[in-house]
Design a protein around this motif. Structure first.
Motif, PDB file in Angstrom:
ATOM      1  N   ALA A  10       0.813  -1.121   0.046  1.00 20.84           N
ATOM      2  CA  ALA A  10      -0.151   0.098   0.021  1.00 20.84           C
ATOM      3  C   ALA A  10       0.927   1.322   0.034  1.00 20.84           C
ATOM      4  CB  ALA A  10      -0.898  -0.064   1.201  1.00 20.84           C
ATOM      5  N   ILE A  11       0.367   2.180  -0.566  1.00 18.07           N
ATOM      6  CA  ILE A  11       1.165   3.508  -0.663  1.00 18.07           C
ATOM      7  C   ILE A  11       0.202   4.673  -0.264  1.00 18.07           C
ATOM      8  CG2 ILE A  11       2.198   5.247  -2.305  1.00 18.07           C
ATOM      9  CD1 ILE A  11       3.864   2.770  -2.346  1.00 18.07           C
ATOM     10  N   TYR A  12       0.671   5.534   0.787  1.00 18.52           N
ATOM     11  CA  TYR A  12      -0.351   6.715   1.436  1.00 18.52           C
ATOM     12  C   TYR A  12       0.666   7.847   1.131  1.00 18.52           C
ATOM     13  CZ  TYR A  12      -2.950   8.971   4.656  1.00 18.52           C
ATOM     14  OH  TYR A  12      -3.706  10.305   5.121  1.00 18.52           O
ATOM     15  N   LYS A  13       0.135   8.816   0.444  1.00 17.48           N
ATOM     16  CA  LYS A  13       1.013   9.925   0.085  1.00 17.48           C
ATOM     17  C   LYS A  13       0.848  10.775   1.554  1.00 17.48           C
ATOM     18  CE  LYS A  13       1.455  13.712  -3.338  1.00 17.48           C
ATOM     19  NZ  LYS A  13       0.891  14.319  -4.434  1.00 17.48           N
ATOM     20  N   ILE A  14       1.963  11.238   1.861  1.00 16.22           N
ATOM     21  CA  ILE A  14       2.128  12.124   2.873  1.00 16.22           C
ATOM     22  C   ILE A  14       2.318  13.704   2.529  1.00 16.22           C
ATOM     23  CG2 ILE A  14       3.120  12.736   4.937  1.00 16.22           C
ATOM     24  CD1 ILE A  14       3.891   9.864   5.227  1.00 16.22           C
ATOM     25  N   THR A  15       3.040  13.904   1.761  1.00 15.09           N
ATOM     26  CA  THR A  15       3.392  15.268   0.959  1.00 15.09           C
ATOM     27  C   THR A  15       3.845  15.055  -0.259  1.00 15.09           C
ATOM     28  OG1 THR A  15       5.836  15.350   1.515  1.00 15.09           O
ATOM     29  CG2 THR A  15       4.376  16.002   3.214  1.00 15.09           C
ATOM     30  N   HIS A  96       4.541  -7.677  18.197  1.00 16.62           N
ATOM     31  CA  HIS A  96       3.294  -8.536  19.070  1.00 16.62           C
ATOM     32  C   HIS A  96       3.507  -9.928  18.908  1.00 16.62           C
ATOM     33  CE1 HIS A  96      -0.164  -8.380  21.330  1.00 16.62           C
ATOM     34  NE2 HIS A  96      -0.814  -9.518  20.551  1.00 16.62           N
ATOM     35  N   SER A  97       3.418 -10.723  19.897  1.00 20.92           N
ATOM     36  CA  SER A  97       3.254 -11.772  19.859  1.00 20.92           C
ATOM     37  C   SER A  97       1.925 -12.649  20.613  1.00 20.92           C
ATOM     38  CB  SER A  97       4.557 -12.692  20.694  1.00 20.92           C
ATOM     39  OG  SER A  97       4.568 -12.111  22.206  1.00 20.92           O
ATOM     40  N   VAL A  98       1.676 -13.916  20.059  1.00 23.22           N
ATOM     41  CA  VAL A  98       0.549 -14.495  20.597  1.00 23.22           C
ATOM     42  C   VAL A  98       1.105 -16.216  20.967  1.00 23.22           C
ATOM     43  CG1 VAL A  98      -1.088 -13.029  19.688  1.00 23.22           C
ATOM     44  CG2 VAL A  98      -0.484 -15.052  18.512  1.00 23.22           C
ATOM     45  N   GLN A  99       0.364 -16.805  21.514  1.00 24.54           N
ATOM     46  CA  GLN A  99       0.596 -18.201  21.660  1.00 24.54           C
ATOM     47  C   GLN A  99      -0.071 -18.938  20.464  1.00 24.54           C
ATOM     48  OE1 GLN A  99      -1.653 -21.085  22.540  1.00 24.54           O
ATOM     49  NE2 GLN A  99       0.291 -22.473  22.498  1.00 24.54           N
ATOM     50  N   ASP A 100       0.664 -19.830  19.828  1.00 26.80           N
ATOM     51  CA  ASP A 100       0.175 -20.648  18.857  1.00 26.80           C
ATOM     52  C   ASP A 100       0.663 -21.912  18.732  1.00 26.80           C
ATOM     53  OD1 ASP A 100      -1.264 -21.032  16.321  1.00 26.80           O
ATOM     54  OD2 ASP A 100      -0.153 -19.213  15.443  1.00 26.80           O
ATOM     55  N   ASP A 101       0.011 -22.802  18.192  1.00 26.56           N
ATOM     56  CA  ASP A 101       0.470 -24.386  18.168  1.00 26.56           C
ATOM     57  C   ASP A 101       1.458 -24.438  17.083  1.00 26.56           C
ATOM     58  OD1 ASP A 101      -1.751 -24.900  19.902  1.00 26.56           O
ATOM     59  OD2 ASP A 101      -3.145 -25.427  18.064  1.00 26.56           O
ATOM     60  N   GLU A 102       1.832 -23.641  16.378  1.00 30.44           N
ATOM     61  CA  GLU A 102       2.884 -23.533  15.352  1.00 30.44           C
ATOM     62  C   GLU A 102       3.468 -22.367  15.112  1.00 30.44           C
ATOM     63  OE1 GLU A 102       3.635 -25.802  10.858  1.00 30.44           O
ATOM     64  OE2 GLU A 102       1.566 -24.710  11.371  1.00 30.44           O
ATOM     65  N   PRO A 103       4.935 -22.228  15.232  1.00 32.28           N
ATOM     66  CA  PRO A 103       5.539 -21.001  15.190  1.00 32.28           C
ATOM     67  C   PRO A 103       5.488 -20.229  13.820  1.00 32.28           C
ATOM     68  CG  PRO A 103       7.091 -22.988  15.558  1.00 32.28           C
ATOM     69  CD  PRO A 103       5.985 -23.530  15.336  1.00 32.28           C
ATOM     70  N   LYS A 104       5.172 -19.229  13.965  1.00 32.81           N
ATOM     71  CA  LYS A 104       5.042 -18.061  12.937  1.00 32.81           C
ATOM     72  C   LYS A 104       5.665 -16.871  13.232  1.00 32.81           C
ATOM     73  CE  LYS A 104       0.372 -19.784  11.876  1.00 32.81           C
ATOM     74  NZ  LYS A 104       0.228 -20.894  13.120  1.00 32.81           N
ATOM     75  N   TYR A 105       6.509 -16.449  12.171  1.00 35.09           N
ATOM     76  CA  TYR A 105       7.231 -15.116  12.275  1.00 35.09           C
ATOM     77  C   TYR A 105       7.232 -14.419  10.953  1.00 35.09           C
ATOM     78  CZ  TYR A 105      11.030 -11.751  12.833  1.00 35.09           C
ATOM     79  OH  TYR A 105      11.674 -10.706  12.941  1.00 35.09           O
ATOM     80  N   GLY A 106       7.389 -13.044  11.252  1.00 39.18           N
ATOM     81  CA  GLY A 106       7.380 -12.138   9.926  1.00 39.18           C
ATOM     82  C   GLY A 106       7.506 -10.587  10.540  1.00 39.18           C
ATOM     83  N   LEU A 107       7.382  -9.652   9.713  1.00 40.72           N
ATOM     84  CA  LEU A 107       7.240  -8.316  10.228  1.00 40.72           C
ATOM     85  C   LEU A 107       6.207  -7.489   9.379  1.00 40.72           C
ATOM     86  CD1 LEU A 107      11.008  -7.619   9.265  1.00 40.72           C
ATOM     87  CD2 LEU A 107      10.315  -8.030  11.359  1.00 40.72           C
ATOM     88  N   CYS A 108       5.817  -6.487  10.044  1.00 46.35           N
ATOM     89  CA  CYS A 108       5.054  -5.353   9.529  1.00 46.35           C
ATOM     90  C   CYS A 108       6.122  -4.113   9.249  1.00 46.35           C
ATOM     91  CB  CYS A 108       4.028  -4.829  10.451  1.00 46.35           C
ATOM     92  SG  CYS A 108       2.934  -3.431   9.946  1.00 46.35           S
ATOM     93  N   VAL A 109       6.217  -3.819   7.983  1.00 47.65           N
ATOM     94  CA  VAL A 109       7.210  -2.735   7.599  1.00 47.65           C
ATOM     95  C   VAL A 109       6.735  -1.580   7.010  1.00 47.65           C
ATOM     96  CG1 VAL A 109       9.311  -2.517   6.188  1.00 47.65           C
ATOM     97  CG2 VAL A 109       8.539  -4.812   7.126  1.00 47.65           C
ATOM     98  N   SER A 110       7.100  -0.747   7.360  1.00 43.46           N
ATOM     99  CA  SER A 110       7.016   0.733   6.834  1.00 43.46           C
ATOM    100  C   SER A 110       8.016   1.443   6.120  1.00 43.46           C
ATOM    101  CB  SER A 110       6.578   1.931   8.007  1.00 43.46           C
ATOM    102  OG  SER A 110       5.305   1.551   8.523  1.00 43.46           O
ATOM    103  N   GLY A 111       7.848   1.751   5.118  1.00 38.46           N
ATOM    104  CA  GLY A 111       9.075   2.523   4.228  1.00 38.46           C
ATOM    105  C   GLY A 111       8.696   3.673   3.612  1.00 38.46           C
ATOM    106  N   PHE A 112       9.526   4.374   2.741  1.00 41.47           N
ATOM    107  CA  PHE A 112       9.170   5.692   2.160  1.00 41.47           C
ATOM    108  C   PHE A 112       9.753   5.665   0.677  1.00 41.47           C
ATOM    109  CE2 PHE A 112       9.280   6.586   6.824  1.00 41.47           C
ATOM    110  CZ  PHE A 112       8.088   7.232   7.034  1.00 41.47           C
ATOM    111  N   VAL A 113       8.989   6.687  -0.169  1.00 44.69           N
ATOM    112  CA  VAL A 113       9.430   6.669  -1.275  1.00 44.69           C
ATOM    113  C   VAL A 113       8.938   7.955  -1.999  1.00 44.69           C
ATOM    114  CG1 VAL A 113       7.333   5.607  -2.362  1.00 44.69           C
ATOM    115  CG2 VAL A 113       9.291   5.619  -3.747  1.00 44.69           C
ATOM    116  N   HIS A 114       9.654   8.600  -2.845  1.00 39.93           N
ATOM    117  CA  HIS A 114       9.207   9.646  -3.466  1.00 39.93           C
ATOM    118  C   HIS A 114       7.893   9.560  -4.532  1.00 39.93           C
ATOM    119  CE1 HIS A 114       8.786  13.489  -6.036  1.00 39.93           C
ATOM    120  NE2 HIS A 114       9.779  14.171  -5.145  1.00 39.93           N
TER     121      HIS A 114
END
Length: 305
Positions: A10-15, A96-114
């Motif tokens: 997703a792209i959100y224009k700030i300025t 954030h972490s939760v108890q789960d029956d199977e390990p899961k891992y990843g990231l929520c990432v914010s970046g910037f672009v012109h």
């Protein structure tokens, strides 16, 4: 940016000078080593920011973890992820972490672009060349690993490439007049090609033997070591692809779901020689291949040769 063309983030224009890129991804372990799993999952999550032409800035961990496993395993997963975020030049600020029956891992990432420099997954022009910045076949190799049939060299290559960031590739690509760009993940190379060709209203001509594949992946595909996701990918888009006389094992690899795959780039053919030189000078630890060209739209979105 909307969802009409299935773009990568997703792209959100700030300025007028700054737009924010927002993406999230996580999955279950695909390798036994927890630190390597953390690296691969983080590289995969960060990739969408580079695929949109931006640079990652801030990341949050997303964790599911069973109570029955040693917490040190989670520590190793998080350490692998943290090291990749640091290598990317971003900052890890919790999660954030939760108890789960199977390990899961990843990231929520914010970046910037012109806003004027966003890479989109549409806009391919007839005459463009198609470049791929990582070899494919990780799903087939991982299936061979699970079957305990993979060679040590195939395992090493798969782990190295999946953990490799698309940062260097993006830094090369942004110096050129890129028509379109996406990263190759779960839909496989052909699935993402179909999306890009459809959104651009063109046809892709793919030279199957010019695509870079993982070591031993062709042999494993011939042996039938193919993940279930391959058949789902085929079912989704095979009617939009002219396969010609291409052997089944190549089709399996072209539809193979990829984890932390490379960038697929559509660029004017006049730029290819200079781009390949720059990729070589960038010191990348993946294989870059020129896999085909863009042509005017025909009755099929993809033609294989």
């Amino acid at each position: 940016m909307g969802i009409e063309t299935s773009d990568d983030a997703a792209i959100y224009k700030i300025t007028d000078e700054i737009a924010m890129i927002q993406t999230v991804d996580f999955f279950t372990p695909i390798v036994d080593d927890p630190y390597m799993f953390g690296q691969i999952a983080a590289a995969n999550s960060l990739s969408d920011v580079w695929a949109m032409g931006g640079e990652p800035a801030v990341a949050l961990n997303i964790v599911g973890f069973p109570n029955c496993l040693d917490p040190s395993i989670l520590g190793d997963i998080l350490a692998g992820g943290a090291d990749k975020v640091k290598e990317a030049g971003a900052v890890l600020v919790g999660g954030h972490s939760v108890q789960d029956d199977e390990p899961k891992y990843g990231l929520c990432v914010s970046g910037f672009v012109h806003p004027d420099k966003i890479f989109k997954n549409f806009g391919c022009r007839p005459g463009d060349a198609l470049l791929l910045t990582k070899q494919i076949g990780s799903g087939v190799v991982n299936t061979a690993i699970k079957a305990e049939m993979a060679s040590a060299s195939a395992i090493e290559e798969a782990e190295r490439v999946m953990a490799s960031l698309n940062k260097k590739a993006k830094q090369v690509v942004e110096k050129y007049d890129v028509s379109a760009c996406t990263d190759i993940t779960g839909f496989g190379l052909l699935g993402h090609c179909v999306e890009m060709a459809s959104a651009s209203d063109v046809t892709f001509e793919i030279q199957v033997r010019d695509v870079a594949y993982f070591a031993d992946a062709i042999d494993y595909a011939k042996m039938g070591l193919v993940p279930a996701g391959t058949y789902k990918n085929k079912g989704y888009s095979i009617g939009k692809v002219e396969t010609g006389s291409v052997e089944e094992h190549y089709l399996d690899l072209l539809y193979d779901p990829q984890t932390s795959g490379g960038l697929l780039i559509s660029v004017p053919s006049a730029s290819v020689q200079d781009m390949m030189r720059d990729f070589a000078q960038a010191g990348m630890d993946t294989e870059v291949s020129v896999i085909g060209r863009v042509s005017t739209k025909s009755d099929k979105l993809i033609r294989l040769f």
